[in-house]
Design a protein around this motif. Structure first.
Motif, PDB file in Angstrom:
ATOM      1  N   GLN A 127       0.739  -1.141  -0.041  1.00  0.00           N
ATOM      2  CA  GLN A 127       0.045  -0.015  -0.025  1.00  0.00           C
ATOM      3  C   GLN A 127       0.900   1.134   0.015  1.00  0.00           C
ATOM      4  OE1 GLN A 127      -2.222  -0.943   3.524  1.00  0.00           O
ATOM      5  NE2 GLN A 127      -3.972  -1.739   2.401  1.00  0.00           N
ATOM      6  N   ILE A 128       2.070   1.338   0.723  1.00  0.00           N
ATOM      7  CA  ILE A 128       2.861   2.382   0.805  1.00  0.00           C
ATOM      8  C   ILE A 128       3.494   2.508  -0.827  1.00  0.00           C
ATOM      9  CG2 ILE A 128       4.945   3.181   1.886  1.00  0.00           C
ATOM     10  CD1 ILE A 128       4.102   1.652   4.484  1.00  0.00           C
ATOM     11  N   ALA A 129       4.141   1.447  -1.004  1.00  0.00           N
ATOM     12  CA  ALA A 129       4.861   1.686  -2.309  1.00  0.00           C
ATOM     13  C   ALA A 129       4.116   2.126  -3.437  1.00  0.00           C
ATOM     14  CB  ALA A 129       5.350   0.144  -2.656  1.00  0.00           C
ATOM     15  N   ALA A 130       2.892   1.433  -3.605  1.00  0.00           N
ATOM     16  CA  ALA A 130       1.780   1.796  -4.669  1.00  0.00           C
ATOM     17  C   ALA A 130       1.283   3.004  -4.400  1.00  0.00           C
ATOM     18  CB  ALA A 130       0.401   0.824  -4.434  1.00  0.00           C
ATOM     19  N   GLY A 131       0.956   3.740  -3.345  1.00  0.00           N
ATOM     20  CA  GLY A 131       0.357   4.894  -3.006  1.00  0.00           C
ATOM     21  C   GLY A 131       1.570   6.117  -3.237  1.00  0.00           C
ATOM     22  N   THR A 132       2.816   5.746  -2.807  1.00  0.00           N
ATOM     23  CA  THR A 132       3.746   6.695  -3.379  1.00  0.00           C
ATOM     24  C   THR A 132       4.055   6.843  -4.890  1.00  0.00           C
ATOM     25  OG1 THR A 132       4.993   6.172  -1.395  1.00  0.00           O
ATOM     26  CG2 THR A 132       6.417   7.023  -3.004  1.00  0.00           C
ATOM     27  N   LEU A 133       4.046   5.719  -5.639  1.00  0.00           N
ATOM     28  CA  LEU A 133       4.248   5.554  -6.865  1.00  0.00           C
ATOM     29  C   LEU A 133       3.094   6.325  -7.840  1.00  0.00           C
ATOM     30  CD1 LEU A 133       5.778   1.981  -7.437  1.00  0.00           C
ATOM     31  CD2 LEU A 133       6.821   4.255  -8.087  1.00  0.00           C
ATOM     32  N   ILE A 134       2.001   6.224  -7.135  1.00  0.00           N
ATOM     33  CA  ILE A 134       0.629   6.973  -7.983  1.00  0.00           C
ATOM     34  C   ILE A 134       0.871   8.417  -7.647  1.00  0.00           C
ATOM     35  CG2 ILE A 134      -1.684   6.942  -7.819  1.00  0.00           C
ATOM     36  CD1 ILE A 134      -2.065   3.937  -7.022  1.00  0.00           C
ATOM     37  N   LEU A 135       0.920   8.703  -6.406  1.00  0.00           N
ATOM     38  CA  LEU A 135       1.306  10.147  -6.004  1.00  0.00           C
ATOM     39  C   LEU A 135       2.327  10.671  -6.934  1.00  0.00           C
ATOM     40  CD1 LEU A 135       0.258  12.480  -4.345  1.00  0.00           C
ATOM     41  CD2 LEU A 135       1.877  11.590  -2.520  1.00  0.00           C
ATOM     42  N   ALA A 136       3.629  10.104  -6.818  1.00  0.00           N
ATOM     43  CA  ALA A 136       4.648  10.350  -7.681  1.00  0.00           C
ATOM     44  C   ALA A 136       4.247  10.833  -9.046  1.00  0.00           C
ATOM     45  CB  ALA A 136       5.794   9.678  -7.650  1.00  0.00           C
ATOM     46  N   PHE A 174      -0.144   2.688 -14.746  1.00  0.00           N
ATOM     47  CA  PHE A 174       0.575   1.280 -14.636  1.00  0.00           C
ATOM     48  C   PHE A 174       0.391   0.686 -13.129  1.00  0.00           C
ATOM     49  CE2 PHE A 174       4.656  -1.533 -13.624  1.00  0.00           C
ATOM     50  CZ  PHE A 174       4.468  -2.412 -14.810  1.00  0.00           C
ATOM     51  N   VAL A 175       0.405   1.453 -12.091  1.00  0.00           N
ATOM     52  CA  VAL A 175       0.521   0.948 -10.731  1.00  0.00           C
ATOM     53  C   VAL A 175      -1.068   0.475 -10.533  1.00  0.00           C
ATOM     54  CG1 VAL A 175       0.608   1.316  -8.242  1.00  0.00           C
ATOM     55  CG2 VAL A 175       2.627   2.173  -9.813  1.00  0.00           C
ATOM     56  N   GLY A 176      -2.004   1.210 -11.235  1.00  0.00           N
ATOM     57  CA  GLY A 176      -3.486   1.039 -10.838  1.00  0.00           C
ATOM     58  C   GLY A 176      -3.758  -0.188 -11.594  1.00  0.00           C
ATOM     59  N   ALA A 177      -3.145  -0.291 -12.845  1.00  0.00           N
ATOM     60  CA  ALA A 177      -3.360  -1.606 -13.584  1.00  0.00           C
ATOM     61  C   ALA A 177      -2.926  -2.864 -12.779  1.00  0.00           C
ATOM     62  CB  ALA A 177      -2.816  -1.698 -14.991  1.00  0.00           C
ATOM     63  N   GLY A 178      -1.531  -2.668 -12.254  1.00  0.00           N
ATOM     64  CA  GLY A 178      -1.162  -3.742 -11.476  1.00  0.00           C
ATOM     65  C   GLY A 178      -2.097  -4.281 -10.259  1.00  0.00           C
ATOM     66  N   LEU A 179      -2.553  -3.085  -9.570  1.00  0.00           N
ATOM     67  CA  LEU A 179      -3.133  -3.496  -8.454  1.00  0.00           C
ATOM     68  C   LEU A 179      -4.553  -3.916  -8.875  1.00  0.00           C
ATOM     69  CD1 LEU A 179      -3.044   0.023  -6.396  1.00  0.00           C
ATOM     70  CD2 LEU A 179      -2.209  -2.208  -6.013  1.00  0.00           C
ATOM     71  N   LEU A 180      -5.330  -3.575  -9.901  1.00  0.00           N
ATOM     72  CA  LEU A 180      -6.428  -4.198 -10.487  1.00  0.00           C
ATOM     73  C   LEU A 180      -6.154  -5.858 -10.870  1.00  0.00           C
ATOM     74  CD1 LEU A 180      -9.351  -4.132 -11.653  1.00  0.00           C
ATOM     75  CD2 LEU A 180      -8.389  -3.390 -13.951  1.00  0.00           C
ATOM     76  N   PHE A 181      -5.023  -6.056 -11.481  1.00  0.00           N
ATOM     77  CA  PHE A 181      -4.474  -7.365 -11.766  1.00  0.00           C
ATOM     78  C   PHE A 181      -4.474  -8.190 -10.575  1.00  0.00           C
ATOM     79  CE2 PHE A 181      -1.104 -10.616 -12.680  1.00  0.00           C
ATOM     80  CZ  PHE A 181      -1.946 -11.313 -13.855  1.00  0.00           C
ATOM     81  N   ALA A 182      -3.903  -7.883  -9.514  1.00  0.00           N
ATOM     82  CA  ALA A 182      -3.630  -8.342  -8.238  1.00  0.00           C
ATOM     83  C   ALA A 182      -4.814  -8.820  -7.674  1.00  0.00           C
ATOM     84  CB  ALA A 182      -2.802  -7.720  -7.448  1.00  0.00           C
ATOM     85  N   GLY A 183      -5.982  -7.735  -7.713  1.00  0.00           N
ATOM     86  CA  GLY A 183      -7.128  -8.122  -7.071  1.00  0.00           C
ATOM     87  C   GLY A 183      -8.088  -9.129  -7.986  1.00  0.00           C
TER      88      GLY A 183
END
Length: 174
Positions: free
Chosen positions: A119-128, A146-155
């Motif tokens: 969550q910390i890494a994904a949030g940091t990358l999205i915010l950046a 890209f990070v959002g797509a990765g989270l969607l794929f993971a879910g």
């Protein structure tokens, strides 16, 4: 079959009288903080067929997780894992236990649980990606996508590449 929830104070009394207390969080969560009297039997271990016991019908088993959500959502699975014992869930989980002023064992030298790291890494990358997209070049918005797509794929798939990557980082080595 309805499974009752109890307050942390009620759980403390029952544990003192001999009830079994079981933490269903994952090993990394348990290592960072747990209730002293608790045994670890993670939900993933239960799903793989692990069991504690044997229990008798007059035994009481109390389950908890971080917030009470995992125990509530998997109550029947938990009851099956310790059948025929009576099953209770701590309402609000470890968070409520701490809020109630009950004692816990904490080892802050342990790494944060892996999902919190994700969550910390994904949030940091999205915010950046958003900040850089506005400040430097719109192409940086692709990082957030890209990070959002990765989270969607993971879910959807249950496979989280970021979690796998973070798991092999030096701070997560035991």
């Amino acid at each position: 079959m309805t499974i009752q929830t109890i307050s942390p104070a009620e759980a403390k009394v029952l544990v003192a009288k001999g009830a079994a207390l079981i933490d269903i969080r994952e090993r990394d969560e348990y290592a960072r903080e747990n209730i002293a009297e608790a045994h670890l039997l993670s939900l993933s271990a239960i799903e793989n067929g692990d069991r504690l016991g044997p229990f008798d019908p007059f035994d009481t088993v109390i389950f908890y997780c971080q917030s009470g959500m995992r125990t509530a959502q998997n109550a029947q699975k938990l009851a099956d894992a310790v059948a025929p014992a009576k099953v209770l869930l701590i309402e609000g989980g470890l968070t409520a236990w701490k809020k109630d002023g009950q004692e816990i064992l904490a080892d802050k030298s342990q790494p944060l649980p892996l999902m919190r790291q994700v969550q910390i890494a994904a949030g940091t990358l999205i915010l950046a990606g958003v900040i850089l997209g506005f400040a430097i070049h719109p192409g940086f918005f692709l990082l957030s996508g890209f990070v959002g797509a990765g989270l969607l794929f993971a879910g959807i798939s249950g496979f989280c590449g970021m979690a796998r990557l973070l798991a092999i980082m030096p701070w997560n080595k035991r």
